[in-house]
Scaffold this motif. Structure first.
Motif, PDB file in Angstrom:
ATOM      1  N   TYR A 102      32.741 -25.611 -19.591  1.00 19.21           N
ATOM      2  CA  TYR A 102      32.256 -26.981 -19.782  1.00 19.21           C
ATOM      3  C   TYR A 102      33.069 -27.874 -18.860  1.00 19.21           C
ATOM      4  CZ  TYR A 102      31.053 -31.383 -22.140  1.00 19.21           C
ATOM      5  OH  TYR A 102      30.638 -32.660 -22.430  1.00 19.21           O
ATOM      6  N   ILE A 103      32.432 -28.322 -17.794  1.00 18.10           N
ATOM      7  CA  ILE A 103      33.092 -29.154 -16.795  1.00 18.10           C
ATOM      8  C   ILE A 103      32.893 -30.611 -17.185  1.00 18.10           C
ATOM      9  CG2 ILE A 103      33.162 -29.792 -14.351  1.00 18.10           C
ATOM     10  CD1 ILE A 103      31.810 -26.968 -13.847  1.00 18.10           C
TER      11      ILE A 103
ATOM     12  N   ALA B  98      38.887 -37.264 -20.323  1.00 24.00           N
ATOM     13  CA  ALA B  98      38.671 -36.084 -21.171  1.00 24.00           C
ATOM     14  C   ALA B  98      38.953 -34.806 -20.376  1.00 24.00           C
ATOM     15  CB  ALA B  98      37.240 -36.062 -21.691  1.00 24.00           C
ATOM     16  N   PRO B  99      39.572 -33.828 -21.019  1.00 24.84           N
ATOM     17  CA  PRO B  99      39.834 -32.556 -20.326  1.00 24.84           C
ATOM     18  C   PRO B  99      38.569 -31.703 -20.220  1.00 24.84           C
ATOM     19  CG  PRO B  99      40.576 -32.409 -22.591  1.00 24.84           C
ATOM     20  CD  PRO B  99      40.113 -33.827 -22.384  1.00 24.84           C
TER      21      PRO B  99
ATOM     22  N   LEU C  88      36.995 -36.208 -29.518  1.00 30.68           N
ATOM     23  CA  LEU C  88      36.140 -37.383 -29.699  1.00 30.68           C
ATOM     24  C   LEU C  88      35.477 -37.360 -31.075  1.00 30.68           C
ATOM     25  CD1 LEU C  88      34.667 -39.936 -28.761  1.00 30.68           C
ATOM     26  CD2 LEU C  88      32.958 -38.426 -27.686  1.00 30.68           C
ATOM     27  N   VAL C  89      34.949 -36.229 -31.481  1.00 33.84           N
ATOM     28  CA  VAL C  89      34.303 -36.116 -32.794  1.00 33.84           C
ATOM     29  C   VAL C  89      35.318 -36.374 -33.900  1.00 33.84           C
ATOM     30  CG1 VAL C  89      33.116 -34.542 -34.387  1.00 33.84           C
ATOM     31  CG2 VAL C  89      32.472 -34.591 -31.967  1.00 33.84           C
TER      32      VAL C  89
ATOM     33  N   GLU D   2      28.094 -29.009 -18.112  1.00 32.15           N
ATOM     34  CA  GLU D   2      28.728 -30.066 -17.337  1.00 32.15           C
ATOM     35  C   GLU D   2      28.304 -31.423 -17.881  1.00 32.15           C
ATOM     36  OE1 GLU D   2      29.799 -30.582 -12.596  1.00 32.15           O
ATOM     37  OE2 GLU D   2      28.171 -29.253 -13.192  1.00 32.15           O
ATOM     38  N   HIS D   3      29.199 -32.416 -17.760  1.00 28.33           N
ATOM     39  CA  HIS D   3      28.936 -33.756 -18.310  1.00 28.33           C
ATOM     40  C   HIS D   3      29.550 -34.854 -17.454  1.00 28.33           C
ATOM     41  CE1 HIS D   3      30.281 -37.169 -20.935  1.00 28.33           C
ATOM     42  NE2 HIS D   3      28.988 -37.165 -21.191  1.00 28.33           N
TER      43      HIS D   3
END
Length: 144
Positions: free
Chosen positions: A53-54, A60-61, A70-71, A125-126
């Motif tokens: 997960y990029i 954020a890492p 975050l949640v 990715e995000h």
């Protein structure tokens, strides 16, 4: 040489299977967002993460740990927060959400554009862009 290739690609991307992939990707991202950010259920959302997960948000890492943090923050400090998805756009392997995020009822909140890349049915990715909803905008248009 390039024209025949472009014609083949155009036909391939116009197929019902490609359109179904776009709809499937939208559903994956919407479910991830609803479970993680609105229901604040990390475990239910985490099933949508790919093997990597990029993360492009500089605060954020990489990996699911940043999303889990975050949640957790939302559950502890903003249990009444709500994210209303206003628009969902899909193109290729990308899904874009236009969101009105409000951490506390009665606040103006933020306008958020989240971009997710989906690979083999998983979010890998995000990117995001966040902007506070101003008290006195320079025009009468809304941000949504």
């Amino acid at each position: 040489m390039l024209r025949p290739l472009l014609a083949v690609l155009a036909i391939a991307f116009a197929t019902p299977a490609f359109a179904a992939d776009l709809e499937a990707n939208k559903k994956i991202v919407i479910d991830f967002y609803e479970k993680g950010l609105n229901q604040k259920d990390y475990d239910a959302a985490a099933k949508h993460f790919g093997p990597r997960y990029i993360q492009h948000n500089p605060t954020a890492p990489d990996g699911p740990a940043g999303f889990k943090a975050l949640v957790t923050l939302l559950k502890e400090k903003f249990p009444n927060s709500r994210n209303e998805i206003k628009r969902v756009i899909a193109e290729g392997d990308l899904v874009v959400l236009h969101v009105h995020s409000v951490r506390e009822p009665g606040q103006r909140g933020r306008a958020i554009v989240d971009i997710f890349r989906v690979e083999n049915g998983k979010i890998v990715e995000h990117w995001d862009v966040l902007q506070d909803v101003p008290e006195k905008p320079a025009n009468d248009n809304t941000m949504f």
